[in-house]
Structure formats: C-alpha cells, structure tokens
Design an enzyme around this catalytic site. Structure first.
Site, mmCIF file in Angstrom:
data_model
loop_
_atom_site.group_PDB
_atom_site.id
_atom_site.type_symbol
_atom_site.label_atom_id
_atom_site.label_comp_id
_atom_site.label_asym_id
_atom_site.label_seq_id
_atom_site.Cartn_x
_atom_site.Cartn_y
_atom_site.Cartn_z
ATOM 1 N N ASP A 84 0.872 -1.171 0.000
ATOM 2 C CA ASP A 84 0.000 0.000 0.000
ATOM 3 C C ASP A 84 0.918 1.231 0.000
ATOM 4 O OD1 ASP A 84 -2.150 1.692 0.079
ATOM 5 O OD2 ASP A 84 -3.154 0.714 1.749
HETATM 6 C C1 BGC Z 1 -5.114 3.218 0.553
HETATM 7 C C2 BGC Z 1 -5.314 2.214 -0.561
HETATM 8 C C3 BGC Z 1 -5.302 2.914 -1.896
HETATM 9 C C4 BGC Z 1 -3.998 3.646 -2.043
HETATM 10 C C5 BGC Z 1 -3.830 4.318 -3.390
HETATM 11 C C6 BGC Z 1 -3.927 4.127 0.308
HETATM 12 O O1 BGC Z 1 -3.913 5.183 1.210
HETATM 13 O O2 BGC Z 1 -4.951 2.539 1.781
HETATM 14 O O3 BGC Z 1 -6.526 1.539 -0.362
HETATM 15 O O4 BGC Z 1 -5.488 1.984 -2.927
HETATM 16 O O5 BGC Z 1 -3.914 4.633 -1.022
HETATM 17 O O6 BGC Z 1 -4.683 5.376 -3.559
#
Ligand code: BGC
Length: 744
Positions: free
Chosen positions: A271
C-alpha cells in the site's frame, strides 16, 4: 459462466500456444517472461518493482529510463499516452500498469461497496464493476486498487464503507463478482488489503490487529481467496500489523498462505509507502532493511516508497537478497502484463476523454443497482410509500441536495454535476404525480447549529408529508475517518426530534457509510430508509422507492448497533457460557443498554410481506461430496410486487471447538408478484460446513448440523442434518466454498 469452465476452455484452446481473443496461452506467457527476464539488467528488473504516483514525486524520465513498472493516479488519456510514449523510448519498452482507485465507478458513480453489498445481488456487483472498468479503461487505466476484500465487524472503522460488511460468505460471493466484473470491463484487480486490516483495535484506522490464525482462515481470508480464485491479477498488502507482524513483511500471509496454500501466481503490491512504514512498525531500522524484509516476505512492488529502487540493487550485490527473489517478483509482474495483453495493445488515442460518460446505459445500471441497495429499516404504520392523495412534501435536511456527498468517498473521476440528488429525484417524481415539493436544509452538512431549524419547521408544518434526509457527510466516512461517536453527528438528533414533534408524518432517509446510532430517533420517526452513498443516480433510485414504483429489497450486510459501546458487534458470534436471560444480570448483558442490535444482519423490509412455509431438508444423512439441500416456499402475501433475499444459515451445535451461533451459507434473491409462491432450494456442499485449525487444515466434523431459513439472520429453524464422517483437508486442497441455489 463459471470460472472453472472459462479456465478449462482457455487451457483446451491454448494447447497450441495460439492467442485466443488476445489471451496468450500460459506456456507461451511463461516462455516470453523468461525470454524478457533474461535480457534485463538488475536495475531494469527492480524498475519493474517500482510503482509511482502521478504528481510531484513523479520524474517522467523514470519512465524512459525503465525505472518504473507501474504508475498510479493517472486518470486521463493524454497523460497515459505521454507515459506510454516515454516507455517506448526505454530499452526494453515494457508496458506500464496504470493503477487507480476505481472502487465504485469511474465517471458514473455507483453506490459505495457497503451499500452495494446490501443488494445481496452478485449480478449487480459484477455489473457495477464492469461499467466502472469500461469507463476507466476507455482512458487508459488498466488496473484498479479494488475490490476491498476486508471484512469488518466494527463500524467505527471509516473504511467499512469500502467493503461488503461483516460476513465472510457474502463477502466471498461479492468479491468474486467484482473481480470478474472488473476483468470483463478491462481492468485487472488488486484485491486489498491483505490482510486483517478491517479489524483494527478500537476501530482506529491503521491500528494494530490481533486475529488468531484459525479465525483468519475462517473469517478474514475467505474473501481474498475468492478474489484469487476469481482471477484477481494482484493483491495489495495491508498497512496493519497482524498479531505483531506487519502485513507488509508477513511471510506467513504473503508466501505461505497466498502462494503456498492458494497457488497464487500474480503479484503483490504494497500500500502507499507501506514498506517505509515498516520503520514506524518498529521492525526495520532503515529503508534498506524495510525493503529487504518486504521483498523477502513476498511484496513484489513498492507503492510510492522508492525504497526498492533505492536499496534493492545494493541489497542484492551485498548478498542480503538473492537475485532469484527479485527474478521471481519480476516474473509475477511480467506474467500479469502478458496475461493482460499489454505488450500487444496499441497506444491509446490521447484525445479520448470521459466526457461521453455517464452514458444512458451507465445511468440505467447505476439506478438499478442503487435501487436494490436501499434498506427499509422500519416502516411503522406503513407510512411509506408516499400515499395517493398526498399534495405536498417537505424535503428537510442538508444531505437532500448534496451532489458531492452523495457520490461518497473514492469517487475517481466523478463529477458532482452528473449527480441526481435526492431532492432532484423526489422533485422530478413528485411533479409527475402533481405533488408540490419544498426544501429546507435545517442545518449545514456538519449540522453544527440549529439556526436554520425554525425555517425548516415552518416548511415541514405546511406539508402533508416530511422526508428528512440526514446522516454522515462524505468527509466523515472512508479512509482515515474513524469515529468514536456514531450518533448522527452535530445537532441532527435534536432537529429530527423537533420535526417529529410537529406531528407531521415523517420518513427519514439516512445517507452515510455505516450504521448511525439513532438514539431516540428510531422511536420518534416511524419510517427509516438507509440509502448509504447511492451515487450518480441515487436521487432517482431513492424516489423510485419512496414513491413505491419499486419495493425496497436491500438487506443489511452488517449488524446495526444501538450504541457505539456495543461494537464490535456481529451476528455470527460464538455462543456465550451464559446466554442472555432477561432480568438475570449474571448472563450475557449490558447493564446500561440492551444486548440486541437495533437491526440485525440480513434485515430489511419491503412494501409487501413474505411468508415462509414448508421448509424441508432433502437428505438428513450426509457424507463427503454430498450437498445440504434446504427447500422453502416463499409467498408474497401483500398487494405489491417485491424482491426477497432468502437466506440459509447453519450451526454446528456440538463440535471440538465453539462454533458460531449462525453462519450464512447460501442466499437467493427472488422476485414475487402479489399472491405468488416460489419454492426456493438452497444448496451447501458438505465441504463448506466445517472450520479451520490454526495451520490451515480444514475439518468438517461428524455430527449434527442445524439449518435456519428466512429473510434475515433471525431466520427460523428448519431442522437438523447429520454428517456421517469427519472430513479433513490439508490447506492446499481446500477451495473456497461455492454454495448454489435455485429458485423454481
Ligand atoms: C489506501 C489504498 C489505496 C492507495 C492508493 C492508500 O492510502 O490505503 O486503499 O489503494 O492509497 O490510492
């Protein structure tokens, strides 16, 4: 079409290695991957493992220098085309993955996933995902960071809105449907967040999670496994620590379970800066150690950390990370790119835009989905639908006309100008019936003051019917929106009580990303409709239901608490040593609140009534390979057509381990005309009636299984079946349960 059928078809046609509709045969893919890998320098390999976002940190030269394998937050064709052209200048010209959070729509916004789950309709989940994917892929996006397969039993957690609620079976069915829908529409999926992210302590986003391994296997992992079996191209590792081991460095999750037990051969991304956060977790001293731990555990791609690109070349040269580990990660990424056909796709036309969306067809789909997500929580005195003869309606509340909030969090390229608000939907429908509509917001979105209340009360008093639209503005829901107080925020309760005190018949429509604690409102307001964040066509869908053009058919995908202090709360809990006995303090009780939820899992009313009768179990003695088959007749006793979600729950009353009081094992959504009866048969393979041990072994124990069938988790007992012999399956052999049902 079943996935196994599709896979069988593909492998049969692929024997010759010829591409089938652009899909390459597996052995051809492996050959091309090896060939390409053989030409790559270490730096080029590690470049494939780097995922960078559009925006200030992005060096566009990285793309021509082979220093990025994937990018995110590209949402228009001009930028995609520019990136593709730069890749064409790189030595090996390896196409990019373009990732984006396409969660519940691209331009056309569908209801948020938690609302969508309330439809209990995998066909609609697939339709929503496919429509979103078609729009996104039109402008060059080819990878979505969805579906969120995190089960959650705690509404304090803001991200509960991005998932399917509290049930592993419902979650598995819908997660698989979404993966298939995305793929059909042209997007590779990244099921997230692997794993346990939905159970942070105190409901606090990013906080730690403790889940025993057997419980991981039984409850939290099945939706991920369903995603893998449905063909999710990738997974995203979660931010949280699981039992003290951060998911991003968790070899048990990422290697033993995912690759070893499930045979997943796609790739895993971290992530956002998740690898760097291993330092905050206190398991890495610096960026190099974080990168090393993540890659050795099985994270193939570094989202926004720049730690792989910075440190892995040296880690490999120093012998701390074997190059074979890098090769395996790159192989997974390249394999995915070949599978998607990226090497053979023409460059995108940079003039493409999303201006042609929402199309009529997409709007129709969004309205159909939204209608089925609406849950009628209560309807005392049959206040709804709007009665013939009604001359005027007062629509009260700030969320009635909130086009941005109605789209909900993660609205990709959603434009608020596309939204039909609830007020607009009601106005349009009322006009055709000759009903006058007035509106007063009563307060601002956060509802901090009652200054505008007197005007709203005046508006209410002049109308025949009040439709109040309150709840949770979008800002209070989603990532980083944990709440310790789930009461309708600000002055909403005071305002709703004042509206009720006018004596005008009042219905409440709640918008929001989770159950709200309603307090006295549940007593004072006779009719309550949960609308979640219903999306672009939400206003029309809500009007369809309020005016009775369609009967509501949504069912709660989670337990609705009476008080925040009851959380976590879920229907499929284990029995207590002291089951509740009213007035006996020394049994399962609160001394200051009822022990029951306000509305149970699976709950939702219709404008008609369904009667269940003649429930039977086909065969009472079951062995391996058999199917528990429960049939029931469902009759529409009312005067309106409606849809019902027929739900089958089971319980293993005596086992070597405590088993849940009820577990949803199958459901079927049926339509019934007034007076009509259908016989519904719900089927559960015996192999889906067991539980896991901590090492992943799956056991179905010999003995009794109880069955319950009905329209909510309060379903009535049908009887018992007996499993004749204990079945044990090592982790590798077990496939996600596939219950089926047939309505006649
Ligand atoms: C979130 C993810 C998301 C990623 C990209 C993160 O802060 O936890 O779910 O896909 O950002 O936007």
């Amino acid at each position: 079409m079943r996935l196994s059928y599709v896979l069988g078809l593909l492998s049969a046609l692929a024997v010759s290695g010829l591409p089938l509709n652009g899909v390459l045969a597996q052995d051809t893919i492996e050959h091309r991957v090896d060939e390409l890998l053989g030409q790559m320098t270490l730096e080029e390999k590690i470049g494939q493992m780097n995922l960078v976002s559009h925006g200030p940190p992005l060096r566009w030269e990285d793309l021509s220098e082979g220093r990025a394998g994937a990018v995110l937050n590209f949402n228009n064709a001009a930028d995609v085309a520019r990136a593709q052209a730069l890749v064409q200048q790189s030595r090996l010209k390896i196409p990019l993955l373009f990732g984006l959070d396409v969660l519940h729509g691209f331009r056309t916004q569908f209801p948020l996933p938690l609302g969508e789950a309330a439809a209990f309709n995998p066909r609609l989940s697939a339709l929503a995902a496919e429509t979103a994917a078609k729009e996104a892929s039109h402008v060059g996006v080819n990878w979505t960071f969805a579906p969120m397969a995190d089960l959650s039993r705690d509404s304090r957690w803001g991200r509960i809105v991005e998932g399917f609620g509290e049930d592993p079976y419902l979650g598995s069915v819908l997660t698989a449907a979404r993966v298939e829908g995305f793929r059909k529409g042209g997007l590779a999926a990244a099921a997230k967040h692997f794993a346990g992210y939905g159970a942070p302590q105190g409901g606090r986003d990013y906080d730690t999670t403790y889940i025993p391994r057997a419980e991981m296997y039984d409850t939290y992992l099945p939706p991920f496994r369903a995603a893998v079996e449905a063909g999710s191209a990738s997974l995203m590792a979660a931010f949280n620590a699981l039992n003290g081991e951060p998911s991003t460095a968790n070899a048990w999750l990422l290697t033993d379970v995912l690759r070893g037990q499930w045979g997943f051969d796609g790739f895993v991304t971290s992530d956002w800066v998740g690898i760097g956060e291993l330092i905050n977790h206190g398991v890495a001293a610096d960026g190099a150690e974080a990168a090393r731990k993540a890659v050795l555990a099985g994270v193939d791609m570094d989202m926004m950390g720049q730690l792989y690109i910075e440190h892995l070349p040296e880690e490999v040269r120093a012998g701390r990370v074997p190059e074979s580990v890098i090769d395996e990660s790159v192989r997974r990424i390249l394999r995915t790119k070949f599978r998607l056909g990226l090497f053979d796709r023409p460059a995108i036309d940079p003039t493409r835009t999303d201006a042609e969306f929402p199309s009529k067809e997409a709007r129709r789909a969004a309205r159909e989905v939204a209608r089925e997500t609406l849950v009628l929580l209560q309807n005392k005195g049959d206040l709804l639908p709007v009665k013939p003869g009604t001359r005027s309606i007062a629509v009260i509340g700030p969320l009635a006309d909130a086009p941005q909030d109605q789209m909900g969090p993660h609205a990709a390229r959603g434009h608020k100008e596309d939204t039909v608000t609830i007020l607009q939907g009601i106005r349009q429908r009322a006009r055709s019936a000759g009903i006058a509509v007035t509106h007063a917001p009563a307060c601002d979105l956060m509802c901090r003051s009652t200054e505008q209340l007197p005007a709203a009360l005046e508006t209410a008093k002049r109308a025949d019917l009040v439709i109040a639209v309150f709840g949770e503005p979008q800002e209070l829901s989603g990532e980083a929106a944990s709440r310790a107080h789930l009461e309708l925020n600000g002055k909403q309760i005071e305002i709703l009580e004042a509206l009720a005190a006018t004596g005008k018949p009042t219905a409440l429509v709640i918008m929001g990303g989770r159950p709200q604690v309603l307090g006295p409102v549940a007593e004072r307001i006779p009719s309550i409709l949960m609308a979640w964040y219903p999306g672009t066509e939400g206003g029309n869908a809500v009007a369809d239901v309020l005016f009775g053009d369609v009967s509501p058919s949504g069912k709660l995908p989670l337990t609705w608490p009476r008080a925040t202090g009851q959380l976590p709360m879920y229907y499929n809990r284990l029995p207590s040593s002291r089951p509740t006995i009213p007035d006996n303090r020394f049994t399962l009780q609160y001394i200051d609140e009822e022990i029951t939820p306000l509305y149970p899992f699976g709950w939702g009313l219709s404008y008609t009534q369904f009667a269940y009768s003649d429930a039977t179990i086909a065969r009472q003695r079951l062995d391996a390979g058999d199917v528990l088959e429960v049939s029931v007749s469902v009759t529409n006793k009312g005067s309106k057509a409606g849809q019902e979600v027929v739900q089958l729950y089971t319980r293993d009353p005596v086992a070597s381990r405590s088993r849940p009081l009820r577990e949803l094992k199958a459901f079927e959504k049926i339509s019934l005309k007034p007076g009509e009866t259908k016989r519904v048969t719900l089927r559960v393979p015996v192999e889906a009636l067991g539980f896991h041990l901590s090492d992943g072994t799956y056991v179905v124990e010999a003995g009794a299984i109880q069955a319950f069938v009905g329209g909510s988790s309060l379903a009535e007992a049908v009887g018992e079946a007996e499993i004749l012999n204990t079945i044990r399956m090592p982790p590798q052999e077990r496939r996600a349960s596939a219950s089926t049902s047939v309505a006649q």
